[in-house]
Design an enzyme around this catalytic site. Structure first.
Site, PDB file in Angstrom:
ATOM      1  N   GLU A 385       0.795  -1.233   0.000  1.00 36.52           N
ATOM      2  CA  GLU A 385       0.000   0.000   0.000  1.00 36.52           C
ATOM      3  C   GLU A 385       0.825   1.279   0.000  1.00 36.52           C
ATOM      4  OE1 GLU A 385      -2.928  -0.223   3.115  1.00 36.52           O
ATOM      5  OE2 GLU A 385      -4.279  -1.338   1.809  1.00 36.52           O
ATOM      6  N   GLU A 456      -6.767  -7.771  -0.470  1.00 36.00           N
ATOM      7  CA  GLU A 456      -7.418  -7.565   0.831  1.00 36.00           C
ATOM      8  C   GLU A 456      -8.836  -7.073   0.604  1.00 36.00           C
ATOM      9  OE1 GLU A 456      -5.339  -5.145   3.760  1.00 36.00           O
ATOM     10  OE2 GLU A 456      -3.410  -5.724   2.914  1.00 36.00           O
TER      11      GLU A 456
HETATM   12  C1  GAL Z   1      -4.954  -2.525   4.841  1.00 42.25           C
HETATM   13  C2  GAL Z   1      -3.545  -2.940   5.254  1.00 42.25           C
HETATM   14  C3  GAL Z   1      -3.550  -4.077   6.252  1.00 42.25           C
HETATM   15  C4  GAL Z   1      -4.564  -3.827   7.319  1.00 42.25           C
HETATM   16  C5  GAL Z   1      -5.909  -3.655   6.692  1.00 42.25           C
HETATM   17  C6  GAL Z   1      -7.029  -3.501   7.675  1.00 42.25           C
HETATM   18  O1  GAL Z   1      -4.973  -1.239   4.351  1.00 42.25           O
HETATM   19  O2  GAL Z   1      -2.802  -3.328   4.129  1.00 42.25           O
HETATM   20  O3  GAL Z   1      -2.283  -4.262   6.787  1.00 42.25           O
HETATM   21  O4  GAL Z   1      -4.213  -2.681   8.013  1.00 42.25           O
HETATM   22  O5  GAL Z   1      -5.872  -2.497   5.863  1.00 42.25           O
HETATM   23  O6  GAL Z   1      -8.229  -3.547   7.019  1.00 42.25           O
END
Ligand code: GAL
Length: 807
Positions: A385, A456
């Site tokens: 990210e 994610e």
């Molecule tokens: C993302 C990040 C993860 C975690 C997640 C929580 O942005 O890559 O490490 O923080 O959000 O939803």
């Protein structure tokens, strides 16, 4: 001579570093510890990351052995968080600036003469102010500290095999052998054998045999192997490449054994293919942390996590967010057929020139150290990210491709249309908010050709504690179902890894105020939340067992005004028969699910009444159906909130005098409200799952008469090999029908018997009806047990056996 001499069991530790400790003369008292080790044991929650940020010291002594004469003595530390400096007899040999990759030091020139005692000291700096990845900004996970992966010595001849990298295509393989130095006149002999057969000592069949000269420090071999079985998710066949280095006299001076698999991977705009077969990736992200000890868990616990992901969650993929993880974990993924996307350390932030140089070094180390694992199908070569940084990411891509041309590169982004130097565009898609599409189409995120994967989703969009109310836990599960359903429906998306497998301790900026991110489909102890069954039910019963979970305890008092929004069934069975108080109501099949792209989507329970109005009151079928419609709507939406078409039906029923308000109240109370039953008359709800016409699982919901603790352990034999062993005992408050009692928050007392000790406190409270306990071996063999005393004074013993099998 042994391959590796593990030093794990004999370290002295100081939470504060002092130069004097580098010397043999130092006589101060230090704590005796074993590796894996954490610089600070932590509470379960509510602790500040400051407690593990320190500069500490690990120290051990050993004699220079007569057998080491003219040998090379190589030290390897598989992982220490985060900056390590290795000293031998006071002399600094190297500094390593990554908490997630291994480092090795050649001790040979710095050893004292034979019979003398050497002091090996490792200074470990676990401060988050360090200027290398992942540090620089606040990060959504704790980074812990200490030497938490194995430490060992290897005793080698002056020329030895440093590395062997095996690449395959169908049954063809090529290997790249790297020697420690020039070896004129030497030869290489290499054979390929089945790992299963070799491990059992019966590797008679050699799939390929190669002999070749040694032109320089690099030797390339290649051949077609016979009788090989491809590595797949269903049958993850493994092989060893056993490489021997022979000197001019034909004597073997080194043997190197590497495990690999024959498998082809392809990730393009059509999706992900393993050996030519398309597989929709269905995974979750894993952090490598545990309660109390952070990163410091031995091999068996790492292996358990892989098993949990494959067998308890039914996944086919895991992303090792946000750093390379233990070889013990990845070895197990190789063995059970679980695909792994692994990436370089980092989280959103990119630092200065020096920081970026380290990110490139980390890319090289990651690829070099993990590239023989067949389960790894893709390298993450961007900082998770982070913003675009063309120069940096061109360099990391180039490094990965140079060292491993066989796997695609990827890099995880949180924004669309980023500069793209990888093979696969990977994107964290948090667009699902409960009532919209699960994911966005690829074309909205990137115009690039090549593969696309969602890395994610969910996570912070819907944090869910196992002690949240039922409605919240149910909505959490449905969000997961919606995303994987929509990923399954789309050909432009190769698959997805959700956020995330397990809850984890984090910085206060991200946690729920208690330093925990409750984003897991399992809690920190790896106890399942309801959302776990969304994943589990996508898997076959042979792998994940028979799945039958019901989203509700069926108690109306859990809901404001008794308005229970919905009850859902999660199952991998063919059908589920539903009964109320023994009366058959309805049989549900997978086709009843509105999640059409899933093989086993959640099924909404749309009928609690069945034919009871017809049977009990002689109401004709069509009229009974109209009454049921109004009654169910009253349950789901509340009387004052009926949808328009239901109000119309209610008015029709009144106008035709089919029924009246008083009678409707009676029906509601009798069939849905179950109020006033009192005494011994209580409502029970039975769900029976059938596969191939056979009853495979039954769940019965009804008022709990007795709540007690159940304890389960995945391994009851603990084995000390290269270090101590740990087992987790999962604790759960269940009623007499094995239903988890989510609001039982009582405390249990833990005591050990025999050669084990507890990790963490001796009293734990259940959270959402569940908790966990870890027991650790103490160097002695024998019978052991964990004794659990509940809040009523009842005791339960979990018998365990400890064996010592030193390697
Ligand atoms: C993302 C990040 C993860 C975690 C997640 C929580 O942005 O890559 O490490 O923080 O959000 O939803």
């Amino acid at each position: 001579m042994k391959d590796k001499i593990f030093l794990n069991n004999d370290f002295q530790f100081s939470p504060e570093f002092d130069e004097k400790m580098l010397s043999l003369k130092f006589k101060g008292k230090l704590e005796q510890v074993r590796i894996p080790h954490t610089v600070a044991e932590t509470p379960f929650n509510n602790f500040s990351p400051e407690i593990y940020q320190k500069v500490s010291l690990y120290r051990t002594t050993f004699l220079t052995q007569p057998s080491w004469n003219s040998k090379r003595i190589i030290l390897t530390v598989d992982g220490a968080a985060h900056m390590s400096e290795v000293f031998l007899n006071g002399e600094s040999l190297l500094v390593h600036k990554c908490g997630y990759t291994a480092f090795s030091a050649d001790l040979t020139e710095h050893l004292l003469p034979q019979g003398k005692e050497n002091v090996l000291a490792i200074k470990v700096d676990s401060r988050e102010s360090n200027n290398f990845p992942p540090f620089g900004l606040v990060i959504d996970y704790m980074t812990y500290g200490g030497i938490y992966r194995d430490v060992y010595l290897e005793i080698k001849n002056p020329v030895y095999i440093k590395d062997v990298f095996v690449k395959t295509k169908n049954n063809h393989f090529e290997s790249e052998i790297t020697l420690s130095g020039p070896a004129e006149g030497y030869t290489i002999s290499q054979r390929i054998v089945s790992a299963a057969e070799e491990d059992e000592g019966i590797a008679e069949r050699i799939s390929a045999q190669i002999s070749t000269g040694v032109p320089g420090e690099k030797v390339l071999t290649s051949a077609d192997a016979d009788h090989i079985v491809a590595w797949s998710l269903e049958n993850p066949a493994l092989y060893y490449a056993i490489t021997e280095l022979l000197n001019e006299k034909g004597k073997i001076v080194d043997t190197h054994k590497v495990r690999f698999g024959f498998r082809d991977i392809l990730f393009n705009e059509q999706g992900f293919f393993l050996n030519g077969k398309k597989i929709k990736l269905r995974g979750l992200n894993r952090h490598q942390s545990y309660p109390y000890v952070g990163y410091a868990m031995p091999a068996s616990m790492q292996r358990d996590d892989a098993d949990i992901l494959k067998y308890e969650l039914g996944l086919n993929e895991v992303r090792t967010s946000h750093y390379p993880q233990s070889h013990h974990f990845i070895d197990r993924c190789d063995e059970i057929g679980l695909l792994v996307f692994t990436e370089i350390p980092g989280w959103q932030h990119i630092g200065d020139y020096e920081w970026k140089e380290q990110a490139v070094i980390n890319t090289r180390d990651m690829v070099l150290q993990w590239r023989n694992h067949p389960s790894i199908f893709m390298w993450g070569v961007r900082i998770n990210e982070s913003p675009d940084d063309d120069e940096l990411f061109k360099a990391t891509n180039a490094a990965a491709r140079e060292l491993d041309p066989t796997r695609p590169t990827a890099g995880v982004r949180n924004f669309a249309h980023s500069h793209f130097f990888e093979d696969v565009y990977t994107y964290n898609d948090f667009s699902h908010t409960g009532n919209n599409d699960g994911v966005r189409p690829k074309k909205e995120i990137t115009k690039s050709s090549g593969g696309y994967m969602v890395t994610e989703y969910n996570g912070h969009m819907y944090p869910t504690k196992s002690f949240d109310d039922e409605l919240h836990r149910m909505r959490h599960a449905l969000r997961h179902a919606k995303v994987i359903n929509d990923v399954a429906a789309r050909d432009d998306i190769g698959g997805s890894s959700g956020w995330c497998a397990f809850d984890y301790n984090t910085h206060k900026e991200f946690g729920a105020g208690d330093y925990i991110c409750y984003h897991g489909v399992m809690d920190m102890f790896r106890n399942p939340k309801l959302a776990a069954s969304v994943y589990q039910s996508q898997q076959s019963a042979e792998i994940a067992g028979d799945v039958l979970e019901i989203s509700s305890s069926m108690d109306l008092g859990e809901y404001p005004a008794g308005t229970r929004e919905a009850v859902w069934i999660f199952t991998n069975a063919d059908s589920v028969k539903f009964y109320v108080n023994g009366t058959f109501i309805k049989e549900f099949t997978a086709k009843d699910s509105e999640y059409k792209s899933l093989a086993h989507g959640p099924i909404f329970v749309d009928d609690f009444i069945g034919s009871r109005l017809e049977d009990d009151y002689n109401i004709p079928h069509k009229k009974a159906e109209d009454i049921k419609k109004v009654l169910h709507a009253a349950l789901w939406y509340g009387m004052n909130n009926l949808p328009k078409n239901v109000t119309a039906t209610a008015l029709k029923l009144a106008a035709t005098r089919t029924t009246n308000m008083r009678q409707m109240m009676e029906f509601f109370s009798r069939y849905l409200g179950n109020l006033g039953a009192g005494g011994s008359v209580t409502t029970s709800y039975t769900f029976e799952a059938y596969r191939g016409g056979k009853l495979v699982k039954t769940v019965v919901k009804g008022p709990a008469r007795l709540t007690q603790v159940s304890a389960t352990v995945r391994r009851s034999v603990l084995i000390e090999t290269q270090t101590y062993d740990v087992a987790e005992v999962n604790l759960c408050a269940v009623d007499e029908k094995s239903n988890v009692q989510h609001y039982c928050q009582e405390a249990v007392l833990l005591e050990t018997e025999g050669p084990i000790e507890l990790i963490g406190p001796a009293a734990v409270s259940l959270k959402g009806g569940t908790a966990g306990a870890y027991v650790r071996t103490t160097g002695k063999a024998g019978k052991a047990a964990l004794k659990i005393t509940d809040w009523c004074g009842n005791t339960l013993r979990v018998p365990l056996t400890v064996k010592i099998q030193r390697v």
